[in-house]
Write a protein that holds these residues in place. Structure first.
Motif, PDB file in Angstrom:
ATOM      1  N   PRO A  43      37.950  35.925  36.864  1.00  0.00           N
ATOM      2  CA  PRO A  43      38.157  34.498  36.386  1.00  0.00           C
ATOM      3  C   PRO A  43      37.213  34.293  36.810  1.00  0.00           C
ATOM      4  O   PRO A  43      36.491  33.678  37.579  1.00  0.00           O
ATOM      5  N   LEU A  88      45.257  30.496  36.698  1.00  0.00           N
ATOM      6  CA  LEU A  88      45.454  31.094  38.165  1.00  0.00           C
ATOM      7  C   LEU A  88      45.800  29.653  39.298  1.00  0.00           C
ATOM      8  O   LEU A  88      44.508  28.915  38.728  1.00  0.00           O
ATOM      9  N   LEU A  98      41.155  31.404  50.325  1.00  0.00           N
ATOM     10  CA  LEU A  98      41.367  30.735  48.793  1.00  0.00           C
ATOM     11  C   LEU A  98      43.177  31.744  48.963  1.00  0.00           C
ATOM     12  O   LEU A  98      42.862  33.307  48.722  1.00  0.00           O
ATOM     13  N   PHE A 100      45.204  32.856  46.207  1.00  0.00           N
ATOM     14  CA  PHE A 100      45.951  32.722  44.196  1.00  0.00           C
ATOM     15  C   PHE A 100      47.296  32.843  43.821  1.00  0.00           C
ATOM     16  O   PHE A 100      48.218  33.610  44.809  1.00  0.00           O
ATOM     17  N   GLY A 101      47.541  31.847  42.661  1.00  0.00           N
ATOM     18  CA  GLY A 101      48.926  31.969  42.417  1.00  0.00           C
ATOM     19  C   GLY A 101      49.292  33.554  41.800  1.00  0.00           C
ATOM     20  O   GLY A 101      48.045  34.595  41.267  1.00  0.00           O
TER      21      GLY A 101
ATOM     22  N   TYR B  35      39.224  41.225  46.715  1.00  0.00           N
ATOM     23  CA  TYR B  35      40.269  40.842  46.084  1.00  0.00           C
ATOM     24  C   TYR B  35      40.382  42.215  44.580  1.00  0.00           C
ATOM     25  O   TYR B  35      39.060  42.708  44.261  1.00  0.00           O
ATOM     26  N   LEU B  43      45.888  37.658  42.612  1.00  0.00           N
ATOM     27  CA  LEU B  43      44.853  38.033  43.511  1.00  0.00           C
ATOM     28  C   LEU B  43      45.055  38.552  44.375  1.00  0.00           C
ATOM     29  O   LEU B  43      45.666  37.321  45.280  1.00  0.00           O
ATOM     30  N   LEU B  45      43.548  39.350  48.534  1.00  0.00           N
ATOM     31  CA  LEU B  45      42.327  39.113  49.383  1.00  0.00           C
ATOM     32  C   LEU B  45      42.295  40.327  50.348  1.00  0.00           C
ATOM     33  O   LEU B  45      43.480  40.455  51.121  1.00  0.00           O
ATOM     34  N   PHE B  90      38.274  42.696  42.220  1.00  0.00           N
ATOM     35  CA  PHE B  90      37.239  41.885  42.113  1.00  0.00           C
ATOM     36  C   PHE B  90      36.236  41.823  43.624  1.00  0.00           C
ATOM     37  O   PHE B  90      37.174  41.271  44.273  1.00  0.00           O
TER      38      PHE B  90
END
Lengths: 110, 113
Positions: A43, A88, A98, A100-101, B35, B43, B45, B90
């Protein structure tokens, strides 16, 4: 655990059309980020919004952060095939990792 | 600057094997993250680090281990690989807080058979 809901999950449109994708949370964000991911790549950040009600523009992309900082939208004007990808959103309380969706997968057909 | 680099790009493992996914960043970032991305799941974590010598669990740490001996490197270790660990992994880094821009590597595609 904070959840981020993105809608729609998939979107296929013709070149030149406009579209809006949404990101909603059950909690208040300290900030929210939008990323775009192309196939086979990681991303890449598009924008970060911090203030409730904030609007940011990036060429044909307009990002809005809700007044209550629990939702955000991404509007694309006159979509082009180069806009194809996975969008995203990510956010969370300050100083926490964070979340993420699941993303909106956009396909723009020429 | 190369940014965030990951090796290998692709790997096939047999159930029970182990491996280390390598991640290096040359931006002098303090924060680094691992991730995993499964189809249609965004994603998640696995682990993160706020600096050399400091690591912490994320949402899905089971079956993985990490270490952070230097600012630049943040390897992810898989012990006893399982089919459920088939995914794209990632690595990312950011300069300071978790709300700063995260820079992602190109990913490692792992298949466990």
């Amino acid at each position: 655990t904070q959840l981020l809901e993105q809608s729609p999950q998939f979107l296929s449109i013709q070149e030149g059309e406009n579209l809006t994708v949404y990101c909603n949370s059950s909690s208040v964000f300290s900030s929210l980020q939008w990323y775009r991911q192309e196939p086979g790549e990681g991303p890449v950040l598009l924008v970060t919004v911090v203030t409730g009600g904030e609007v940011k523009k990036l060429k044909r992309l307009t990002f809005q952060f809700g007044d209550a900082r629990k939702d955000s939208s991404l509007h694309i004007t006159a979509a082009q095939p180069g806009d194809t990808g996975l969008y995203l959103c990510a956010g969370g309380p300050r100083n926490t990792p964070l979340v993420f969706g699941k993303g909106t997968r956009l396909s723009v057909i020429a | 600057n190369a940014g965030v680099t990951q090796t290998p790009k692709f790997r096939i493992l047999k159930i029970g094997q182990s491996m280390t996914l390598q991640c290096t960043q040359d931006m002098n970032h303090n924060y680094m993250y691992w991730y995993r991305q499964d189809p249609g799941m965004g994603l998640k974590l696995i682990y993160y680090s706020v600096g050399a010598g400091i690591t912490d669990k994320g949402e899905v740490p089971n079956g993985y281990n990490v270490s952070r001996s230097t600012t630049e490197d943040f390897p992810l270790r898989l012990e006893l690989a399982a089919p459920s660990q088939t995914s794209v992994y990632f690595c990312a880094s950011s300069y300071s807080t978790n709300q700063e821009t995260q820079y992602f590597g190109p990913g490692t595609r792992l298949l466990v058979l």
